[in-house]
Scaffold this active site. Sequence first.
Site, PDB file in Angstrom:
ATOM      1  N   LYS A 134     -15.736   1.421 -14.626  1.00 30.60           N
ATOM      2  CA  LYS A 134     -14.295   1.443 -14.913  1.00 30.60           C
ATOM      3  C   LYS A 134     -13.885   0.031 -15.297  1.00 30.60           C
ATOM      4  CE  LYS A 134     -10.561   3.969 -15.097  1.00 30.60           C
ATOM      5  NZ  LYS A 134     -10.478   5.110 -16.002  1.00 30.60           N
ATOM      6  N   SER A 169      -9.826   8.864 -19.285  1.00 29.14           N
ATOM      7  CA  SER A 169      -9.170   8.642 -18.006  1.00 29.14           C
ATOM      8  C   SER A 169      -8.008   9.623 -17.847  1.00 29.14           C
ATOM      9  CB  SER A 169      -8.718   7.186 -17.883  1.00 29.14           C
ATOM     10  OG  SER A 169      -8.527   6.847 -16.526  1.00 29.14           O
TER      11      SER A 169
END
Length: 809
Positions: free
Chosen positions: A415, A609
Amino acid sequence: MKQFHVRRRYYLIFAAVLSAVVTSQSFAQQRLFDMQSVATNDGLLSPIINPAAPAFGNAGGIGAVVGYDEHTFSSISEPTAPDATVLLNSSLLSYAFQKTGNDGLHTGTLSAPLFGDMYAGVGVSTPDFSFEDPFTRVGLLYRPVNVLSIGGTTTIPETGDPAYRVGGALRPLFVDRELAQSLTVSADVRYQNDELGLPVARLEMTPQDGLDIAAGYDFENDRFQLQASVSYGSVRSGSSAGFTADRGVGATVFTHFATRDFRSYAPVDARTFAEYAPGPVVVEQPSFVPFRNFRDMDPTQTVSEIIRDVRRLAQNDAVAGVLFRNHNLQASYANFLELQSALSELKATGKKVVFYFEQTNTLNYALAASVADEIYLNPNGSVGLSGLSRTRPYLKGALDEFGIEVANIRSHAYKTRGNTFSETGMSPEEREALGALLEDQYGVLLRMLEDGRGDRLTDSADAVVADGPYLVAERALEAGLVDDLIYEDEIEDRLDELHAGARTAEVSARDRIRYQWSRKPAPQVAVIYATGNIIRGEGQSGQLIGSKTMARAIRRARQAGNIDGIVLRISSGGGSSLASGVIAREVALTTEGENAKPVVVSMADSAASGGYYIAAPADKIVAHPVTVTGSIGVVTLLPNIEGLSEQYDVNWDTVKTTESADLGALYRRLTESEREQLQNSIDAEYERFVDTVAEHRDMSTESVDDVARGRVWSGEDALENGLVDRLGGFATAIDVMKELLETDTDPRLVEVFPAQRPFGFVRVDEWIASQARSQLDPELQNLLEAQRELSRYGEEMILMLAEVEAGNR
């Protein structure tokens, strides 16, 4: 190309007709209007005949009617000029000016579709803008099937009784949908002063395309009329003659320069290469209400508009091909693939596609290579074909110098949304994910070159790209990237070799006149655009996806009885986890709850996301091979300036009731306990993300976790990993929707652009702030931009946000 074009010779014709307006008197044009049916006339005169009819779509454009009778030219010394009407029409608003003698009548009309095949309109007429004796006309038009039309008007004067007119029309050759249009019979009756008048009967025939003949008889006034017109391209001209016992002969001539193309009387010579120059900035969604007449200076155009333009050019009988003359688009990789698909459809009709460049870059060349019949390059030009790359700045070192720190707390090392602020370089995980993503995108690029020009390249596509860029034109020619080196003035000669008699011209990408009264029964699908980062509350069209705005649009489509399904077009790297959850809930309710309807997601350049989270509950997900998706993970970014404050001896002193009362404050660093607390929240949110995907994608949580952990995937890898169902663009998503609706009929699409900012106005405070930021050091600009983005999420710290930019643009 985005506006209605009228060729110069048409201006001269219209000017000659318009000159008759200055002095005019007669009864001929009124005869023409009275003999028209309120059920059938949806063309030039419809704003005057039935104000509901322009909404049908055939009235648009400009036109004039000139009327005269046997007395008009009877006196050589004092001739009476013909009467005249000028009309400026659109499907929404129309204006007509009628001149008779010294009297003028102005009419403004507002028209709109109500639902299905029902249309309504209202017109207000006033003599010379005096408003002393105005009258209002209200109209309705209903066309439930292709062979039946019903119309009605109510004329309400300032004084006196209203006048009513009702008409019905039938197409008796209903056995064949196309043949039915060639013959129409209609009858209108009028009611006023408690008296029902005798009918006006009318017969309309189209013996061949572009030739229309009509005859009518008014039983009340013993009046007979003949009318004929010829159409060619977007121009329709004709004449009518009326006969009465008491007033003799009267006639009119009329011309309509329409915004749509008619079926032409004579075959159209298909030898024009339409010079098409869309955009050049191609976007998913307009950033303001698209009032087209006020967008001449706007460089943006939506990909759906361009696709519609290309399909209209494909249907234009006068177009032999399309020429892109030194035109480079600014578009996402995914939208280049959308345009490739549209141009391939055009080529399937037998039309040619030609590109001429002075210089171009990787993706614009790849588009040309994949579809062009010929590619020409200026002898002094260049082809910047050199593959794909991804570069990111890493500001930690510079920010450290300023005493600025950004806490980057994330669910997993993949991430990487905040790495640009918290790291000094690319992490191994980031390099791995980006490398795999670019490799897949590069594979698509090579296929575009191989499929389009494989037989002309002197080496493999991979080797040719690796040998780029081609800054010398001769090298591009030797490699087989272009077909010849020519100057711009030589284009027409080359087109003539490609297609005998070819010429270039700006050809409008127009719709065709609607000859069928009702469309074939077809499902109706709402296309809802989700573009930008996801925030709570109201969004901003083309830039921010608001949870309230988007949820409302999805909910209304779900509750609408005339909507059969939803295509959700997503271009987003995510944002607020809370807002993403609100939107995903509405998608889930649509697929599974009351009034359930199929939902198909069409991923554009990115749906990662939070962008992937709102896609997960859909029935099916379609992604381009180059789409950036996945990034199933959570992140928190919290900048602070404690070090900067220390450098400049700025002391922040706070009174608080608990240690974390000012959690996330810009002036101090996080404590270890606060970091741990945030990490726990991130881990919990990540588990919810995984569980949601597993539930809706029919996967185990273990299998989702294996491909999650914050990593981005290309559309191709996402298909292998079970995150999407099919590869393709918007057209593929429509095909999937047809499968879910179990129909072979193409659906009618209703585009929904939530949260449009009217007229594209920019807030003054935003503009001033942007000017102030531009005067700062680049590092501070980047930090403030990050802070500005984070401020959109309010006090929300847990974000579903991805780094989605990848590859050349």
